[in-house]
Design a protein around this motif. Structure first.
Motif, PDB file in Angstrom:
ATOM      1  N   HIS A 632       0.845  -1.196   0.000  1.00 23.59           N
ATOM      2  CA  HIS A 632       0.000   0.000   0.000  1.00 23.59           C
ATOM      3  C   HIS A 632       0.884   1.251   0.000  1.00 23.59           C
ATOM      4  O   HIS A 632       1.913   1.307   0.686  1.00 23.59           O
ATOM      5  CB  HIS A 632      -0.915   0.025   1.226  1.00 23.59           C
ATOM      6  CG  HIS A 632      -1.767  -1.199   1.370  1.00 23.59           C
ATOM      7  ND1 HIS A 632      -2.905  -1.410   0.620  1.00 23.59           N
ATOM      8  CD2 HIS A 632      -1.634  -2.290   2.176  1.00 23.59           C
ATOM      9  CE1 HIS A 632      -3.444  -2.573   0.953  1.00 23.59           C
ATOM     10  NE2 HIS A 632      -2.686  -3.125   1.890  1.00 23.59           N
ATOM     11  N   ASN A 633       0.443   2.263  -0.749  1.00 25.04           N
ATOM     12  CA  ASN A 633       1.181   3.520  -0.838  1.00 25.04           C
ATOM     13  C   ASN A 633       0.161   4.648  -0.979  1.00 25.04           C
ATOM     14  O   ASN A 633      -0.489   4.793  -2.012  1.00 25.04           O
ATOM     15  CB  ASN A 633       2.123   3.482  -2.053  1.00 25.04           C
ATOM     16  CG  ASN A 633       2.993   4.726  -2.146  1.00 25.04           C
ATOM     17  OD1 ASN A 633       2.782   5.699  -1.442  1.00 25.04           O
ATOM     18  ND2 ASN A 633       3.973   4.688  -3.034  1.00 25.04           N
ATOM     19  N   LEU A 634       0.016   5.437   0.080  1.00 27.17           N
ATOM     20  CA  LEU A 634      -0.971   6.512   0.119  1.00 27.17           C
ATOM     21  C   LEU A 634      -0.255   7.840   0.330  1.00 27.17           C
ATOM     22  O   LEU A 634       0.626   7.948   1.181  1.00 27.17           O
ATOM     23  CB  LEU A 634      -1.975   6.281   1.250  1.00 27.17           C
ATOM     24  CG  LEU A 634      -3.014   7.387   1.495  1.00 27.17           C
ATOM     25  CD1 LEU A 634      -3.980   7.503   0.328  1.00 27.17           C
ATOM     26  CD2 LEU A 634      -3.777   7.126   2.797  1.00 27.17           C
ATOM     27  N   ALA A 635      -0.631   8.847  -0.448  1.00 26.87           N
ATOM     28  CA  ALA A 635      -0.055  10.190  -0.296  1.00 26.87           C
ATOM     29  C   ALA A 635      -1.152  11.235  -0.412  1.00 26.87           C
ATOM     30  O   ALA A 635      -1.975  11.178  -1.333  1.00 26.87           O
ATOM     31  CB  ALA A 635       1.026  10.443  -1.348  1.00 26.87           C
ATOM     32  N   LEU A 636      -1.176  12.171   0.522  1.00 31.00           N
ATOM     33  CA  LEU A 636      -2.078  13.315   0.495  1.00 31.00           C
ATOM     34  C   LEU A 636      -1.223  14.578   0.413  1.00 31.00           C
ATOM     35  O   LEU A 636      -0.346  14.791   1.266  1.00 31.00           O
ATOM     36  CB  LEU A 636      -2.959  13.374   1.748  1.00 31.00           C
ATOM     37  CG  LEU A 636      -4.119  12.364   1.862  1.00 31.00           C
ATOM     38  CD1 LEU A 636      -3.587  10.991   2.241  1.00 31.00           C
ATOM     39  CD2 LEU A 636      -5.132  12.828   2.906  1.00 31.00           C
ATOM     40  N   VAL A 637      -1.468  15.389  -0.596  1.00 30.81           N
ATOM     41  CA  VAL A 637      -0.641  16.573  -0.861  1.00 30.81           C
ATOM     42  C   VAL A 637      -1.560  17.773  -1.013  1.00 30.81           C
ATOM     43  O   VAL A 637      -2.577  17.702  -1.724  1.00 30.81           O
ATOM     44  CB  VAL A 637       0.189  16.389  -2.146  1.00 30.81           C
ATOM     45  CG1 VAL A 637       1.061  17.612  -2.400  1.00 30.81           C
ATOM     46  CG2 VAL A 637       1.044  15.121  -2.064  1.00 30.81           C
ATOM     47  N   GLY A 638      -1.234  18.882  -0.357  1.00 29.25           N
ATOM     48  CA  GLY A 638      -2.098  20.052  -0.473  1.00 29.25           C
ATOM     49  C   GLY A 638      -1.359  21.356  -0.243  1.00 29.25           C
ATOM     50  O   GLY A 638      -0.351  21.409   0.469  1.00 29.25           O
ATOM     51  N   SER A 647       0.812  31.412   2.856  1.00 31.18           N
ATOM     52  CA  SER A 647       0.336  30.165   2.265  1.00 31.18           C
ATOM     53  C   SER A 647       0.876  28.991   3.081  1.00 31.18           C
ATOM     54  O   SER A 647       1.956  29.074   3.683  1.00 31.18           O
ATOM     55  CB  SER A 647       0.772  30.029   0.805  1.00 31.18           C
ATOM     56  OG  SER A 647       2.187  29.949   0.701  1.00 31.18           O
ATOM     57  N   LEU A 648       0.100  27.916   3.107  1.00 24.30           N
ATOM     58  CA  LEU A 648       0.476  26.708   3.835  1.00 24.30           C
ATOM     59  C   LEU A 648       0.551  25.536   2.866  1.00 24.30           C
ATOM     60  O   LEU A 648      -0.132  25.522   1.845  1.00 24.30           O
ATOM     61  CB  LEU A 648      -0.556  26.387   4.920  1.00 24.30           C
ATOM     62  CG  LEU A 648      -0.846  27.483   5.953  1.00 24.30           C
ATOM     63  CD1 LEU A 648      -1.961  27.025   6.895  1.00 24.30           C
ATOM     64  CD2 LEU A 648       0.409  27.821   6.745  1.00 24.30           C
ATOM     65  N   SER A 649       1.371  24.564   3.184  1.00 27.39           N
ATOM     66  CA  SER A 649       1.446  23.354   2.371  1.00 27.39           C
ATOM     67  C   SER A 649       1.826  22.186   3.261  1.00 27.39           C
ATOM     68  O   SER A 649       2.374  22.359   4.357  1.00 27.39           O
ATOM     69  CB  SER A 649       2.474  23.504   1.239  1.00 27.39           C
ATOM     70  OG  SER A 649       3.774  23.694   1.756  1.00 27.39           O
ATOM     71  N   GLY A 650       1.509  20.997   2.784  1.00 32.36           N
ATOM     72  CA  GLY A 650       1.843  19.804   3.560  1.00 32.36           C
ATOM     73  C   GLY A 650       1.612  18.546   2.770  1.00 32.36           C
ATOM     74  O   GLY A 650       0.948  18.548   1.725  1.00 32.36           O
ATOM     75  N   ASN A 651       2.196  17.473   3.244  1.00 30.08           N
ATOM     76  CA  ASN A 651       1.937  16.154   2.663  1.00 30.08           C
ATOM     77  C   ASN A 651       2.034  15.087   3.749  1.00 30.08           C
ATOM     78  O   ASN A 651       2.848  15.187   4.681  1.00 30.08           O
ATOM     79  CB  ASN A 651       2.903  15.840   1.514  1.00 30.08           C
ATOM     80  CG  ASN A 651       4.364  15.997   1.869  1.00 30.08           C
ATOM     81  OD1 ASN A 651       4.975  17.015   1.579  1.00 30.08           O
ATOM     82  ND2 ASN A 651       4.946  14.980   2.506  1.00 30.08           N
ATOM     83  N   LEU A 652       1.161  14.113   3.612  1.00 34.14           N
ATOM     84  CA  LEU A 652       1.111  12.974   4.524  1.00 34.14           C
ATOM     85  C   LEU A 652       1.286  11.712   3.696  1.00 34.14           C
ATOM     86  O   LEU A 652       0.575  11.523   2.700  1.00 34.14           O
ATOM     87  CB  LEU A 652      -0.229  12.933   5.270  1.00 34.14           C
ATOM     88  CG  LEU A 652      -0.485  11.701   6.152  1.00 34.14           C
ATOM     89  CD1 LEU A 652       0.473  11.682   7.342  1.00 34.14           C
ATOM     90  CD2 LEU A 652      -1.935  11.674   6.634  1.00 34.14           C
ATOM     91  N   VAL A 653       2.225  10.856   4.076  1.00 36.57           N
ATOM     92  CA  VAL A 653       2.469   9.616   3.341  1.00 36.57           C
ATOM     93  C   VAL A 653       2.343   8.429   4.293  1.00 36.57           C
ATOM     94  O   VAL A 653       2.703   8.510   5.459  1.00 36.57           O
ATOM     95  CB  VAL A 653       3.856   9.605   2.663  1.00 36.57           C
ATOM     96  CG1 VAL A 653       3.932  10.676   1.609  1.00 36.57           C
ATOM     97  CG2 VAL A 653       4.972   9.786   3.679  1.00 36.57           C
TER      98      VAL A 653
END
Length: 762
Positions: A632-638, A647-653
């Motif tokens: 499994h490989n999940l990534a959330l990028v925003g 501005s804000l940014s982030g990623n969860l893997v």
């Protein structure tokens, strides 16, 4: 005979009917550029409103669209982050129309303004398994030590598995590192890493465009099995001088660009260097590490139909270490590339590109412990020539033909032994190392044709060849992609590709360190070969605000290369005798949802995959999981724009644990001895255990700052691994102090890593 003559008359009549019809069609062609800098815009959309058709600009900003004769028609030119432009033209003859698009005002608009025509490419383009990586995402997302990193963003895409913790290594659809073709301005970059993989060798401030191809490869690409990462450097501002600079925790960078001759001749030069060696020198004189890279480009357009580019890149890493026990090592490695290109427009429908490339990669490792030493060197140099022609017979019809020839030169050696007392380890003369030469060549043709709103076909073939003094190989590589429109907002796509690889990267360690050896195909090490099948559903939602896709794939890989069990490489001239060969296969499903407009935008990607390998000389001939087989490989990028300044940014893997090998038992040697105190471990299967699951949260905040000294300023605060998850880097075997039983112990590399950087534009 009469029947034959009738058939010829029918063909002739059809031909005569087509000629007048063709005579009533006219071509509109030109270049699409940035209005402020003159940079070519790659993949800009050109939409003919009256005829409901259009095209996109190629890798050099050129476009051509052929339409029926009309009193007038309206063309819409659009590109992500730019204000669309509408042109009304009269179709009474062929027209040359160069268009300059104005960047949307402000960072907020730069991200949120997206033309609908750009969104339609997700559904209407024949190509699949292709992802464009906007540079603004690369520069805004969190990164280790504040270094904006292309390869870190690549790892967040579906079908891409990250390498070891913190590194920029990546594996695409079950492929190994060496199966990724990495191109910078058409030159191969063999090792795109700095800092032993923690940072990529690409300075994002010097880049114009990044594209990743995972499948459905066009015929112009070959030589690798798994992916193509195409990186283009900035061309240099042709209108006015522009400068950018920044300082971070470990490195600083500066980029300068501007015109030499207004709108004709421009330059770009960019540099980056770390300064850990300068900061730590007063405290740790026995340790040294620094990296640097330089990018440069000159862009000359003497006439509307001719364009010349000269670009170069050099990156280096230097590391040295000594301690009181007499242990010391030194590592130097790096890439160099140089590219000369000439674009010529022969007419409204014919575009050409001619390229000469020189590139080099080397790695030098010296180790000394007491009186014992080892010296290792591996290097590869290439000279390449490429030529291609692009023909646009109709608005939805694009034909490309071309060829490439490359001369490889390999030099590798290794030596070791005992130094006489008082003697200093000398320098290894690389010019005296025997050289292996080989030639690689290919001819190709590719035909992309959207025959209607519903049906599109891309068919190509590549004839690839390899020649060395003692062996030659040739292969035919078919390429096929099909698009079937279901509705105006959705389509079904399928592709089939065959690829061959004539150079191998043989790993000498399990870590992602630059100590691997490039070697050419030989009688023993045959070329690697893959066949990939892919099927996907693509859909746009809410009038292009969201794009979604689901792709399934199956890939077979033959003639895979690994070292035999128990191999200890002491010399490089007999590598083939230490290798074992097998096959691999990978299959899975990739899910992708991307928001293209609004204050909050980004994507969600999820990959479910399996990758296995089988080698006759490993694991008793039984199949085993690939080293980077993650279920499994999940990534959330925003990214989110709070205001014009913040501005804000982030990623969860979240990743499944990768496989590794642990023994299933232990035995004591009958003679005892000092080695492991007579204890030997029994290894039953390869990759029989899995590390713990991996997950990580990265965050960043960016504030725009107005100053009297600079055009723009920004302060970037970020954290890598925000909640300091102890993710596994590797597992080693040790004895439990109480039970004296063997146990696996995890080593974690990176806790939370905060960073701060300040960037300016002048």
């Amino acid at each position: 005979m009469l029947v034959l003559n009738k058939r010829w008359l029918q063909v002739l009549a059809t031909f005569l009917l087509v000629i007048p019809a063709s005579a009533q069609r006219h071509s509109i062609s030109g270049l699409v550029t940035d209005a402020e800098t003159g940079e070519s815009l790659i993949g800009a959309n050109i939409h003919a409103v009256s005829f409901e058709t259009g095209t996109v600009s190629n890798a050099y900003g050129f476009y051509s669209v052929t339409l029926p004769e009309a009193d007038s028609t309206t063309l819409v030119f659009s590109y992500i982050g730019y204000d669309p432009q509408v042109k009304k033209v009269y179709l009474t003859n062929d027209i040359r129309l160069d268009v300059s698009l104005q960047p949307a005002a402000g960072l907020l608009d730069e991200v949120t303004v997206t033309a609908d025509a750009s969104a339609e490419a997700n559904v209407r383009s024949i190509r699949m398994s292709v992802v464009d990586v906007p540079i603004q995402y690369v520069e805004r997302l969190p990164a280790i030590l504040g270094e904006a990193d292309v390869l870190k963003v690549i790892q967040l895409l579906p079908g891409v598995q990250a390498g070891n913790e913190g590194t920029t290594g990546y594996h695409v659809r079950g492929g190994a590192n060496d199966q990724n073709l990495v191109l910078m301005d058409e030159a191969i970059v063999y090792n795109p890493n700095h800092l032993f993989g923690l940072v990529s060798t690409f300075n994002s401030r010097a880049l114009n465009n990044v594209e990743l191809v995972k499948g459905g490869f066009p015929a112009q690409y070959g030589g690798r099995l798994s992916s193509v990462l195409k990186v283009s450097m900035r061309e240099g501002n042709r209108r006015q001088f522009d400068g950018r600079a920044g300082i971070g925790l470990v490195s600083s960078h500066m980029t300068l660009e501007g015109p030499i001759l207004q709108d004709k001749l421009s330059y770009m030069v960019s540099g980056r260097r770390s300064y850990l060696d300068v900061v730590m020198r007063p405290f740790q004189k026995d340790r040294l590490y620094y990296l640097y890279d330089l990018n440069g480009k000159v862009n000359y357009q003497p006439s509307p139909n001719d364009h010349f580019y000269l670009s170069g890149f050099q990156g280096r890493d230097v590391a040295e270490y000594t301690d009181a026990s007499g242990l010391g090592y030194g590592i130097r490695f790096g890439n160099s590339t140089g590219t000369f290109r000439w674009n010529h427009i022969f007419g409204s429908k014919l575009f050409s590109n001619f390229t000469l490339v020189a590139n080099e990669y080397f790695i030098r490792v010296n180790t000394i412990q007491g009186q014992f030493y080892s010296q290792n060197y591996s290097g590869i140099k290439d000279l390449s020539a490429k030529a291609s022609l692009e023909y646009y017979p109709a608005p939805r019809h694009h034909v490309r033909i071309g060829g490439v020839a490359t001369r490889h030169r390999f030099r590798s050696t290794g030596t070791g032994g005992q130094l006489p007392t008082g003697q200093v380890l000398g320098h290894l003369e690389t010019n005296s190392i025997p050289e292996k030469t080989s030639d690689e060549f290919a001819l190709y043709v590719q035909d992309d044709w959207n025959s209607s709103e519903r049906i599109g076909l891309s068919a190509g073939v590549r004839l690839a060849g390899f020649d060395a003094p003692d062996v030659s190989y040739s292969a035919l590589e078919p390429r096929l992609s099909v698009r079937i429109g279901i509705t105006p907002e959705s389509s079904l796509k399928a592709s089939y590709t065959v690829m061959n690889q004539f150079v191998h990267l043989v790993p000498s360690t399990t870590a992602s360190l630059p100590t691997d050896i490039w070697t050419p195909a030989s009688k023993t090490a045959r070329p690697q070969k893959s066949a990939q099948y892919a099927l996907g559903l693509f859909r746009n939602l809410r009038k292009g605000e969201y794009e979604a896709s689901v792709e399934g794939y199956y890939k077979e890989m033959n003639h895979q290369v690994l070292f035999r069990e128990g191999t200890h490489l002491l010399a490089y001239d007999e590598i083939d005798s230490q290798l074992t060969f097998g096959r691999g296969w990978s299959y899975g499903a990739e899910f992708f949802l991307k928001r293209r407009r609004g204050r909050l935008n980004g994507w969600i990607s999820y990959t479910l995959s399996w990758t296995r390998q089988r080698f006759a000389d490993l694991n008793r001939g039984e199949a085993f999981p690939f080293r980077y087989d993650r279920r499994h490989n999940l990534a959330l990028v925003g990214t989110y724009d709070l205001s014009e300044r913040w501005s804000l940014s982030g990623n969860l893997v979240l990743l499944s644990g990768s496989p590794y090998t642990l023994p299933v038992g232990r035995v004591y040697g009958s003679q005892g001895g000092e080695l492991y105190q007579g204890l030997f471990y029994d290894y039953d299967k390869v990759n029989n255990y899995r590390m713990a699951n991996y997950h990580r949260l990265d965050l960043a905040a960016t504030r725009k700052i107005k100053t009297r000294w600079f055009k723009e300023g920004e302060l970037v605060l970020s954290t890598y691994n925000t909640y300091s998850r102890r993710n596994p880097y590797f597992v080693y075997l040790a004895l439990d102090d109480k039970t004296q039983e063997p146990v696996g112990r995890q080593i974690s590399l990176l806790p939370i890593v905060p960073s701060i950087s300040y960037n300016v534009r002048f």
